[in-house]
Enzyme design. Structure first.
Site, mmCIF file in Angstrom:
data_model
loop_
_atom_site.group_PDB
_atom_site.id
_atom_site.type_symbol
_atom_site.label_atom_id
_atom_site.label_comp_id
_atom_site.label_asym_id
_atom_site.label_seq_id
_atom_site.Cartn_x
_atom_site.Cartn_y
_atom_site.Cartn_z
ATOM 1 N N LYS A 104 0.755 -3.279 4.931
ATOM 2 C CA LYS A 104 -0.128 -4.069 4.069
ATOM 3 C C LYS A 104 0.565 -4.860 2.971
ATOM 4 O O LYS A 104 1.548 -4.441 2.411
ATOM 5 C CB LYS A 104 -1.190 -3.160 3.442
ATOM 6 N N SER A 133 0.854 -1.177 0.000
ATOM 7 C CA SER A 133 0.000 0.000 0.000
ATOM 8 C C SER A 133 0.896 1.234 0.000
ATOM 9 O O SER A 133 1.944 1.254 0.636
ATOM 10 C CB SER A 133 -0.882 -0.012 1.251
ATOM 11 N N GLU A 138 -7.473 -10.428 -6.632
ATOM 12 C CA GLU A 138 -8.596 -9.496 -6.817
ATOM 13 C C GLU A 138 -8.867 -9.260 -8.299
ATOM 14 O O GLU A 138 -10.016 -9.177 -8.743
ATOM 15 C CB GLU A 138 -8.300 -8.167 -6.124
#
Ligand code: ARG
Length: 458
Positions: free
Chosen positions: A287, A281, A294
């Site tokens: 993260k 991130s 996804e």
């Protein structure tokens, strides 16, 4: 960029408008079919020579010119002209610049049968390459399944996303292998539909010249030949079949993607993603994001869109060729590229997943996961399943409400006892060895069957 007139300018006075050209020209996306188009032209002119419509020297000139054209496009030295509407006109224009004999290429042929044949050839080679890519994904899942089986790793199996019964990780991963094997079957069927030569159908009605479509089909390696010229130039069922097959692949990859997203969350913590297959991130340093998984989920949307969009394109078309059919190529190319890229990325992701054995085990090891086994235990003693179900449900409720250990309740139950309590020990539930079941022996048999199927893949 060379200048020139379109192939059909003879009938027209003025120039085409810029907007018409931009809307009408398919060159920006159909130049991808140049090899197939040239292969089709080679087969066509060889046939023309064999049936006596062109001379051997003309054939030689044309074949040489096509070779030059192919090399120019491959090397990026081909000069595209203003007038090149599509790949067919561009190649013919250039070949004719090289040799005047090439003005005979289009004898007994129309772009309508030519383009349909090109798209069929592209579909065939795309399907072959996609089958390889999906085969690699199946192999990587199977490899991880075999490893998990040897290690005896297990996790909760879910229904309604509620923990149901423990299952081997191998069993879970193998489920995706079977899904993808069906996808290969579907692609193979779509291949059969594409494997029909339509060159020789002409614009729509065949030809008065003595052309031989069977000869062309044979030269191009097609298995069969069209039966109706009207159908031949307007049929794009094979494109829809391919888009459908790829939509189902997309749905499968999406489900795998979703599963990996869940597993990689802190809430599940079943897997850790390899750095090479995850992203960070820009703001939150802690993260590690499952972007590939996804995107595998997200890409299913466009695959379905390509299918439904193209079906809608076709639904109102009268026979035969209508320019609407030019809309076949972009969705087809896009779906092939999308599935290829997604499957490749997922393969790398699956190969490098780090399974968290302890977290999976901890989630699976609730004694409640063995409730069905307890019911089966009573069934084996002759108690009807419905009665058994209600006895065990009562014990589970009692345990939840009173906080008493289920093991103790089972041990002290008159129909259950110590033997039944054994079933509550942590573990994979290896008793479920009915055909195709999650028990360890059944999974061994299943993996062997899967290995044989995978071994049969080219
Ligand atoms: N670019 C066209 C297509 O992709 C080729 C066929 C053109 N035929 C025609 N009659 N204008 O469909």
């Amino acid at each position: 960029m060379a200048d020139g007139n379109t192939l059909w300018h003879g009938r027209f006075d003025g120039d085409a408008s810029q907007a018409l050209r931009e809307l009408n020209d398919s060159l920006p996306f159909d130049r991808r079919m140049y090899r197939e188009d040239i292969a089709g032209s080679r087969a066509h002119v060889e046939m023309l020579c064999e049936v006596g419509l062109i001379e051997a020297v003309e054939l030689q000139d044309i074949l040489e010119a096509l070779e030059v054209v192919e090399a120019e496009i491959a090397e990026g030295t081909f000069e595209w002209a203003q007038s090149d509407e599509d790949i067919h006109t561009a190649i013919e224009r250039r070949a004719t610049e090289i040799t005047p004999s090439a003005a005979k290429i289009h004898t007994g042929r129309s772009r309508n049968d030519q383009v349909a044949n090109d798209v069929r050839l592209v579909a065939l080679s795309e399907i072959d390459s996609l089958a390889e890519v999906l085969g690699a994904l199946i192999r990587s899942l199977l490899y991880r399944a075999e490893d998990a089986h040897e290690n005896g790793w297990y996790l909760p199996g879910y229904t309604h996303l509620q923990r149901a019964q423990p299952v081997g990780l191998a069993h879970h991963l193998a489920a995706y292998c079977w899904m993808l094997m069906r996808d290969l079957d579907r692609l193979h069927e779509a291949r059969g539909r594409a494997d029909v030569s339509v060159l020789g159908a002409g614009a729509l009605a065949g030809s008065a010249l003595p052309i031989d479509p069977h000869l062309v089909a044979e030269k191009l390696g097609f298995t069969s030949v069209f039966n109706n010229s009207l159908d031949a130039v307007s049929d794009r069922d094979f494109v829809a079949d391919l888009l459908y097959s790829l939509s189902v692949v997309g749905v499968h990859l999406s489900r795998l993607g979703e599963e990996i997203c869940l597993w990689a969350s802190s809430e599940f913590n079943f897997v850790e993603l390899d750095d090479a297959f995850s992203t960070g991130s820009s703001m939150m340093p802690q993260k590690k994001n499952p972007d590939i998984a996804e995107l595998a989920r997200g890409k299913a949307g466009r695959l379905l869109g390509n299918l439904t969009g193209f079906l809608a394109t076709q639904k109102g078309l009268p026979l035969t060729y209508n320019k609407d059919l030019q809309e076949d190529k972009e969705p087809m190319f896009d779906s092939c590229d999308t599935v290829r890229l997604t499957a490749l990325a997922l393969t790398g992701m699956v190969e490098t997943l780090k399974f968290n054995e302890d977290a999976m085990k901890e989630s699976a090891d609730s004694p409640y996961g063995a409730a069905t086994d307890l019911a089966d235990f009573l069934v084996e003693k002759g108690i009807p399943f419905r009665t058994a179900h209600s006895v065990i449900a009562g014990l589970v409720r009692e345990s939840l409400e009173s906080g008493d250990d289920l093991v103790t309740l089972v041990e002290s139950h008159e129909d259950l006892g110590a033997d039944a309590a054994q079933l509550l020990l942590p573990g994979i539930g290896s008793r479920r060895n009915s055909h195709g079941g999650a028990g360890s022996d059944a999974v061994s048999i299943q993996l062997e069957a899967l290995r044989a199927r995978v071994g049969d893949l080219r």
